[in-house]
Scaffold this active site. Structure first.
Site, PDB file in Angstrom:
ATOM      1  N   GLU A 387       0.781  -7.991   2.294  1.00  0.00           N
ATOM      2  CA  GLU A 387       0.205  -6.059   1.775  1.00  0.00           C
ATOM      3  C   GLU A 387       0.933  -6.156   0.770  1.00  0.00           C
ATOM      4  OE1 GLU A 387       1.775  -3.185   4.168  1.00  0.00           O
ATOM      5  OE2 GLU A 387       1.370  -4.139   6.160  1.00  0.00           O
ATOM      6  N   TYR A 388       0.017  -6.808  -0.377  1.00  0.00           N
ATOM      7  CA  TYR A 388      -1.108  -6.660  -0.192  1.00  0.00           C
ATOM      8  C   TYR A 388      -1.509  -7.686  -1.724  1.00  0.00           C
ATOM      9  CZ  TYR A 388      -1.165  -2.744   1.877  1.00  0.00           C
ATOM     10  OH  TYR A 388      -0.672  -1.072   2.687  1.00  0.00           O
ATOM     11  N   MET A 453      -6.855  -0.967   7.972  1.00  0.00           N
ATOM     12  CA  MET A 453      -5.120  -0.569   8.261  1.00  0.00           C
ATOM     13  C   MET A 453      -5.133   0.906   7.452  1.00  0.00           C
ATOM     14  SD  MET A 453      -1.944  -2.645   7.150  1.00  0.00           S
ATOM     15  CE  MET A 453      -2.138  -3.195   6.229  1.00  0.00           C
ATOM     16  N   ASP A 456      -1.705   6.163   6.591  1.00  0.00           N
ATOM     17  CA  ASP A 456      -0.941   5.241   5.708  1.00  0.00           C
ATOM     18  C   ASP A 456      -0.937   6.066   4.527  1.00  0.00           C
ATOM     19  OD1 ASP A 456       1.443   5.601   7.340  1.00  0.00           O
ATOM     20  OD2 ASP A 456       1.616   3.440   7.558  1.00  0.00           O
TER      21      ASP A 456
END
Length: 613
Positions: A387-388, A453, A456
């Site tokens: 990330e990331y 993902m 969020d």
């Protein structure tokens, strides 16, 4: 995937398209010649110290184009970084772009485009397309030599509905740009690497495969050797069944305050519904994979009452204890389960930059750790959660757009075809955002699947709001940020050439919330993060379903307004809708962060399993 206590904001994408957005600066190669393949490159944005560009290839001939290769030079001080919809190679100031496979064929009169971001104030010169000038003069460039046939085609894996193939690379006088995979006489896939997974097959059925290589001029090689493969019989316990993967993250720190242990995966009924468990996290330090928490991982003593099989851990020297031993016992009880060790996460991703400087050494360290004789039977592969790449998370990475692809290639080479290699990746689909910052399409050939993902997107790190669901499936009127929804991420990844069969839909087993909110509908103002059990602004589903029940839905997910608090989270009903989406999109299944957020009887994982069928 997450820091301890929960996930975090996807950092705002860089402000690359500011004052100059929309400005088109034509390359000095825009003239069009009749009956030729031409290319035009423009600056779609220019902010002085950098730019965003786009090149469009036009087939002005009466014959379909089977592959393309665009080359140009950039002056000193100007360079191109992130590239999408094409494969990039660089030698000094000379840049070469080839098709991404899925956009290789350009029909007569048709076009294909790719985009990129750059730094510096210069622009391109010496543009050629398939060996001839981009303005059409001097076409077609004279390359009539076909590549050699790929060799040693072989099957490296199979399930009831898919076959994974590998072969040795072909050679060409200019360069191979793609490989076409044939099932009988039908083209089943086009890839740029030397592996492919053909999905959508029938159980207990024999198929014959061949592969042909192509170059940028459209010359096609002879067929490789043929290989015949019979798919496995169908079975409900086949974890590789297309569209049926259910992957849950187990957070090692859950054994402390949360009191969530591997045994809970069994007693909640979740183990029978899972196909894979990702154990989070191993650390990344000094360019190597390292143990994250030795006590939780392999040293904590489990009594008979705490243990999966009712037998206490041994205190003998060298005996395996901790969560690793409990996972071993869980796999013995549920033989269909596969377990991967995940490395990185929000807190431990800063080490990937050093790892990317020597991918082979990193991959070797990871293999030796995952395959340590003490627990080699526990793990079936490795999961990477960087990330990331070439973007900002807790820290900012500047490894370049090719670093992630190179890292995954090294891991695949070291772990081989008998182990799983997967990666959790960004879902930021905004223009110039994190998906655009790294070569995820190029890395796809080396992984078994990606876990975008898709949560969020929004949260109380924006303390004043506006309130918005952290995991919207689709966009909606008033959404605070373009490209911040699950569907946008899936579509962008697919458009870049990542197969749908290598993508899973992410679900959060928690909610994100604000306090000081008077407006029930999304878009209200707030005064800060709502209180949470372990961290402000975040709370488990098992708590929220009772403390702040859902009062509405937006963008395919739920939200709740209770008192002065506003929360968003998924419910069994909204998960059902998301699973329908996953099936309609042909995705490999679903994954979630993380197991301890569910109820004691596994309400959310049951909704995932039932939704996928």
């Amino acid at each position: 995937m997450s820091r301890s206590g929960g996930r975090r904001a996807i950092a705002l994408a860089g402000a690359l398209t500011l004052a100059a957005a929309g400005t088109a600066v034509a390359a000095p190669v825009a003239a069009t010649a009749a009956a030729a393949v031409t290319a035009t490159c423009t600056k779609t944005s220019d902010w002085g110290t950098g730019f965003e560009g786009k090149c469009t290839i036009t087939n002005g001939t009466d014959t379909a184009l089977s592959g393309w290769r665009l080359e140009f030079d950039l002056p000193s001080g100007t360079s191109i970084g992130s590239t999408w919809d094409a494969a990039k190679s660089v030698s000094g100031g000379h840049y070469t772009f080839t098709d991404a496979g899925w956009n290789a064929t350009v029909d007569p009169g048709g076009t294909a485009s790719f985009g990129f971001t750059g730094t510096g104030s210069g622009w391109i010169s010496g543009c050629t397309i398939n060996g001839g000038a981009c303005d059409g003069s001097g076409q077609p460039g004279g390359d009539t030599q076909a590549p050699s046939a790929p060799s040693n085609l072989r099957a490296t894996g199979k399930t009831s509905t898919s076959v994974t193939l590998a072969w040795n690379a072909a050679t060409d006088n200019v360069g191979v740009t793609a490989y076409d995979v044939y099932r009988g006489d039908t083209k089943a896939d086009t890839v740029t690497g030397t592996t492919a997974t053909v999905s959508g097959l029938s159980p207990s059925t024999s198929y014959t495969f061949t592969v042909r290589a192509r170059d940028a001029a459209g010359n096609t090689s002879p067929a490789s050797n043929a290989v015949s493969v019979t798919t496995d019989a169908s079975g409900g316990d086949d974890p590789g069944t297309s569209g049926g993967k259910v992957i849950g993250y187990f957070a090692q720190w859950g054994v402390y305050q949360r009191g969530y242990h591997v045994k809970n995966i069994d007693t909640s009924g979740s183990a029978a519904k899972l196909t894979h468990i990702n154990y989070a996290f191993g650390n990344v330090q000094n360019g190597q994979c390292t143990v994250g928490d030795s006590y939780a991982d392999y040293d904590r003593y489990y009594s008979a009452a705490e243990s999966v099989d009712g037998e206490a851990d041994s205190w003998d020297a060298g005996a395996l204890r901790g969560s690793f031993n409990q996972l071993r016992k869980l796999k013995k009880k549920y033989p269909h389960l596969k377990v991967l060790w995940s490395f990185g996460g929000w807190t431990w991703s800063s080490g990937f930059g050093q790892a990317a400087a020597n991918p082979a050494a990193f991959a070797d360290s990871c293999y030796k750790l995952v395959e340590d004789p003490r627990w080699a039977d526990v793990f079936d592969g490795i999961d990477i959660d960087w990330e990331y790449p070439n973007a900002c998370g807790q820290t900012c990475d500047t490894s370049g757009p090719d670093a992630f692809r190179n890292l995954m290639a090294a891991l695949r080479q070291r772990f081989g075809s008998d182990n799983l290699v997967t990666a959790a990746i960004t879902a930021d689909a905004s223009s110039g955002g994190k998906i655009d910052a790294a070569d995820y399409a190029g890395a796809a050939q080396y992984v078994d699947w990606f876990l975008p993902m898709t949560y969020d997107f929004f949260g109380a790190w924006d303390a004043a709001g506006p309130t918005a669901p952290h995991s919207p499936l689709t966009s909606y009127a008033g959404i605070p940020r373009e490209g911040f929804n699950s569907d946008a991420a899936i579509q962008k990844l697919k458009s870049k050439g990542v197969p749908a069969s290598k993508l899973l839909l992410g679900i959060g087993f928690y909610g994100r919330g604000w306090t000081g909110v008077t407006q029930s509908a999304p878009g209200g103002s707030a005064t800060g993060p709502a209180p949470g059990t372990y961290e402000q602004g975040i709370e488990d589903y098992k708590v929220l379903k009772n403390s702040c029940p859902a009062t509405g839905t937006v963008g395919g997910t739920a939200y709740a307004h209770c008192g002065n608090q506003w929360w968003s989270y998924d419910t069994p009903a909204t998960i059902g809708g998301k699973m329908t989406y996953a099936k309609n999109q042909g995705l490999a299944g679903s994954f979630f962060w993380e197991l301890s957020g569910d109820t004691s009887n596994g309400e959310l994982i049951t909704a995932i399993r039932n939704g996928l069928g």
